[in-house]
Design a protein around this motif. Sequence first.
Motif, PDB file in Angstrom:
ATOM      1  N   ALA A 314      -5.738 -13.990 -18.113  1.00  0.00           N
ATOM      2  CA  ALA A 314      -4.535 -14.720 -17.705  1.00  0.00           C
ATOM      3  C   ALA A 314      -3.762 -13.947 -16.635  1.00  0.00           C
ATOM      4  O   ALA A 314      -3.271 -14.529 -15.656  1.00  0.00           O
ATOM      5  N   VAL A 315      -3.658 -12.645 -16.823  1.00  0.00           N
ATOM      6  CA  VAL A 315      -2.978 -11.815 -15.824  1.00  0.00           C
ATOM      7  C   VAL A 315      -3.750 -11.845 -14.511  1.00  0.00           C
ATOM      8  O   VAL A 315      -3.162 -12.014 -13.426  1.00  0.00           O
ATOM      9  N   ARG A 316      -5.066 -11.693 -14.589  1.00  0.00           N
ATOM     10  CA  ARG A 316      -5.883 -11.743 -13.372  1.00  0.00           C
ATOM     11  C   ARG A 316      -5.710 -13.074 -12.645  1.00  0.00           C
ATOM     12  O   ARG A 316      -5.666 -13.123 -11.409  1.00  0.00           O
ATOM     13  N   GLY A 317      -5.601 -14.143 -13.411  1.00  0.00           N
ATOM     14  CA  GLY A 317      -5.417 -15.454 -12.792  1.00  0.00           C
ATOM     15  C   GLY A 317      -4.135 -15.527 -11.987  1.00  0.00           C
ATOM     16  O   GLY A 317      -4.123 -16.083 -10.873  1.00  0.00           O
ATOM     17  N   GLU A 318      -3.054 -14.971 -12.526  1.00  0.00           N
ATOM     18  CA  GLU A 318      -1.778 -14.994 -11.803  1.00  0.00           C
ATOM     19  C   GLU A 318      -1.814 -14.064 -10.593  1.00  0.00           C
ATOM     20  O   GLU A 318      -1.226 -14.369  -9.543  1.00  0.00           O
ATOM     21  N   LEU A 319      -2.496 -12.913 -10.723  1.00  0.00           N
ATOM     22  CA  LEU A 319      -2.643 -12.017  -9.576  1.00  0.00           C
ATOM     23  C   LEU A 319      -3.451 -12.684  -8.467  1.00  0.00           C
ATOM     24  O   LEU A 319      -3.087 -12.607  -7.277  1.00  0.00           O
ATOM     25  N   GLU A 320      -4.534 -13.345  -8.830  1.00  0.00           N
ATOM     26  CA  GLU A 320      -5.352 -14.055  -7.834  1.00  0.00           C
ATOM     27  C   GLU A 320      -4.556 -15.159  -7.154  1.00  0.00           C
ATOM     28  O   GLU A 320      -4.643 -15.345  -5.928  1.00  0.00           O
ATOM     29  N   ARG A 321      -3.790 -15.880  -7.940  1.00  0.00           N
ATOM     30  CA  ARG A 321      -3.010 -16.988  -7.388  1.00  0.00           C
ATOM     31  C   ARG A 321      -2.024 -16.514  -6.331  1.00  0.00           C
ATOM     32  O   ARG A 321      -1.935 -17.086  -5.236  1.00  0.00           O
ATOM     33  N   ILE A 322      -1.309 -15.428  -6.638  1.00  0.00           N
ATOM     34  CA  ILE A 322      -0.302 -14.968  -5.676  1.00  0.00           C
ATOM     35  C   ILE A 322      -0.967 -14.280  -4.489  1.00  0.00           C
ATOM     36  O   ILE A 322      -0.465 -14.335  -3.360  1.00  0.00           O
ATOM     37  N   ALA A 323      -2.126 -13.642  -4.710  1.00  0.00           N
ATOM     38  CA  ALA A 323      -2.846 -13.001  -3.608  1.00  0.00           C
ATOM     39  C   ALA A 323      -3.398 -14.029  -2.634  1.00  0.00           C
ATOM     40  O   ALA A 323      -3.502 -13.769  -1.431  1.00  0.00           O
ATOM     41  N   GLU A 324      -3.746 -15.198  -3.138  1.00  0.00           N
ATOM     42  CA  GLU A 324      -4.316 -16.254  -2.298  1.00  0.00           C
ATOM     43  C   GLU A 324      -3.255 -17.139  -1.649  1.00  0.00           C
ATOM     44  O   GLU A 324      -3.472 -17.701  -0.577  1.00  0.00           O
ATOM     45  N   GLN A 325      -2.103 -17.279  -2.300  1.00  0.00           N
ATOM     46  CA  GLN A 325      -1.103 -18.245  -1.844  1.00  0.00           C
ATOM     47  C   GLN A 325       0.194 -17.613  -1.340  1.00  0.00           C
ATOM     48  O   GLN A 325       0.944 -18.264  -0.609  1.00  0.00           O
ATOM     49  N   GLY A 326       0.496 -16.378  -1.746  1.00  0.00           N
ATOM     50  CA  GLY A 326       1.801 -15.825  -1.424  1.00  0.00           C
ATOM     51  C   GLY A 326       2.882 -16.611  -2.137  1.00  0.00           C
ATOM     52  O   GLY A 326       2.661 -17.168  -3.217  1.00  0.00           O
ATOM     53  N   LEU A 327       4.062 -16.704  -1.525  1.00  0.00           N
ATOM     54  CA  LEU A 327       5.175 -17.449  -2.113  1.00  0.00           C
ATOM     55  C   LEU A 327       5.530 -18.633  -1.237  1.00  0.00           C
ATOM     56  O   LEU A 327       5.530 -18.544  -0.005  1.00  0.00           O
ATOM     57  N   SER A 328       5.848 -19.741  -1.876  1.00  0.00           N
ATOM     58  CA  SER A 328       6.306 -20.924  -1.149  1.00  0.00           C
ATOM     59  C   SER A 328       7.747 -20.720  -0.692  1.00  0.00           C
ATOM     60  O   SER A 328       8.441 -19.788  -1.140  1.00  0.00           O
ATOM     61  N   ASP A 329       8.219 -21.586   0.192  1.00  0.00           N
ATOM     62  CA  ASP A 329       9.613 -21.508   0.646  1.00  0.00           C
ATOM     63  C   ASP A 329      10.576 -21.592  -0.525  1.00  0.00           C
ATOM     64  O   ASP A 329      11.575 -20.847  -0.592  1.00  0.00           O
ATOM     65  N   VAL A 330      10.298 -22.501  -1.460  1.00  0.00           N
ATOM     66  CA  VAL A 330      11.191 -22.687  -2.611  1.00  0.00           C
ATOM     67  C   VAL A 330      11.211 -21.433  -3.481  1.00  0.00           C
ATOM     68  O   VAL A 330      12.278 -20.942  -3.866  1.00  0.00           O
ATOM     69  N   ASP A 331      10.029 -20.905  -3.799  1.00  0.00           N
ATOM     70  CA  ASP A 331       9.950 -19.701  -4.629  1.00  0.00           C
ATOM     71  C   ASP A 331      10.594 -18.506  -3.940  1.00  0.00           C
ATOM     72  O   ASP A 331      11.271 -17.685  -4.581  1.00  0.00           O
ATOM     73  N   LEU A 332      10.383 -18.397  -2.647  1.00  0.00           N
ATOM     74  CA  LEU A 332      10.926 -17.255  -1.917  1.00  0.00           C
ATOM     75  C   LEU A 332      12.447 -17.310  -1.880  1.00  0.00           C
ATOM     76  O   LEU A 332      13.122 -16.295  -2.105  1.00  0.00           O
ATOM     77  N   ASP A 333      13.014 -18.479  -1.602  1.00  0.00           N
ATOM     78  CA  ASP A 333      14.478 -18.605  -1.576  1.00  0.00           C
ATOM     79  C   ASP A 333      15.086 -18.279  -2.938  1.00  0.00           C
ATOM     80  O   ASP A 333      16.120 -17.607  -3.036  1.00  0.00           O
ATOM     81  N   ARG A 334      14.431 -18.765  -4.003  1.00  0.00           N
ATOM     82  CA  ARG A 334      14.961 -18.526  -5.348  1.00  0.00           C
ATOM     83  C   ARG A 334      14.928 -17.050  -5.709  1.00  0.00           C
ATOM     84  O   ARG A 334      15.900 -16.497  -6.234  1.00  0.00           O
ATOM     85  N   ILE A 335      13.810 -16.386  -5.408  1.00  0.00           N
ATOM     86  CA  ILE A 335      13.689 -14.989  -5.807  1.00  0.00           C
ATOM     87  C   ILE A 335      14.565 -14.084  -4.935  1.00  0.00           C
ATOM     88  O   ILE A 335      15.047 -13.037  -5.399  1.00  0.00           O
ATOM     89  N   LYS A 336      14.787 -14.458  -3.681  1.00  0.00           N
ATOM     90  CA  LYS A 336      15.723 -13.690  -2.855  1.00  0.00           C
ATOM     91  C   LYS A 336      17.112 -13.702  -3.479  1.00  0.00           C
ATOM     92  O   LYS A 336      17.792 -12.673  -3.551  1.00  0.00           O
TER      93      LYS A 336
END
Length: 406
Positions: A314-336
């Motif tokens: 499960a952890v590997r899946g989330e690491l792969e997902r973010i490594a392949e996609q980065g962050l969307s505009d919505v996710d990036l604005d929220r986390i900033k």
Amino acid sequence: MRETNLDNGVLILSEKIPGVRSAAIGIWIRQGAAHETNADTGASHLLEHMVFKGTRTRSALEIADSLETLGGSLDAYTSREHTSYQARVLDEHIPVALDVLSDLVLSPSLRDSDLSLEREVVLEEIAQVEDTPDDLVFEIHSERLWNGHPYGRSILGTKLSVEGMKGERLRELHSESYVGENLVIAAAGNVEHEEFVDCVASYMDTVVPGVRSEQVAEPSNALAGLELVDRKTAQTHIVFGAEAPPHSSEDRYALILISSVLGGGMSSRLFQKVREDLGLCYSVFTFQSFYRSAGMVGVYIATRPATATRASEAVRGELERIAEQGLSDVDLDRIKQQVKGQVMLSLESTGARLHRLASFALHDEPFQGLDDVLSGIDAVTCEDTLRVAAQYYDPGRHLELRLGPS
């Protein structure tokens, strides 16, 4: 922020914080576990312990009483790249705090008779880590990830190195490292810079300049893959970790944002996926460390042995997902917004302001005000997160270490 250099190399920093009646004060020495050899690993930490056993003018009890009776506190720690002694007091007691800290740093007794006793205390500290798997897994992972590099050395040292440590070695280390070129002295709170400098200079003017500790070499052979360490525990403790850029890298802001999205709280992807959706753990979080020559990013999770493989996947899946996609505009604005809020809230503490103030000097970087930091966070783009995540969060680049029953 105000800065003054004494002729002997001592660097003095201060930051006045309006509206507070206290001050946090610290002395940092550019000497830590990464500056040691394999033979004397743990020496910096043991020396930090030994200075509290007494000085030329104070007993161990008098050191403990000196600030506690004033309502203040005194503490110390050793890290990979430096050793620090800090005090927190009312503003009227700043001279007393400086007197105590200077006494500790410059005039410790370092008696062999005290070493015999304090060695046992550190051996108990090492044994405590051995009995605490969620601490031990990080020790083992760091040693194996860095693959012989000084960043992989244990800060506490080993049972063998501590048992064999001689008083003469600690006295040599003190005379070589606790010198002007290695000292950073800082204060944050209701402090006037000129008065603080005068007070520091009255203690530090006679310190020999000495030679500054060399910068730790850049790592060149960090490991990746999967390693299993057999241990009888109720849970399997898992750490993913990979080499990352040093503190000076502009990618540090993107890495912090990515880490927060992955495992920075209850709303993070790992918490929601692995704990809330799959029920595979109680504790899961991301972490990062940035040193002068390199850094490290990773994930920790603890789960029962029967579900270790599912949790890891499960952890590997989330690491792969973010490594392949980065962050969307919505996710990036929220986390900033989240990270900027955390930064601003943390700076309401004089202790946090003190550590931030010293951190720039210890990493040989220009001081950045709050607006500069917030601007650095805001400047991160979606393209930055994709590039950085692909480079540092691809699970194929990580060393996964599992500590638990085989």
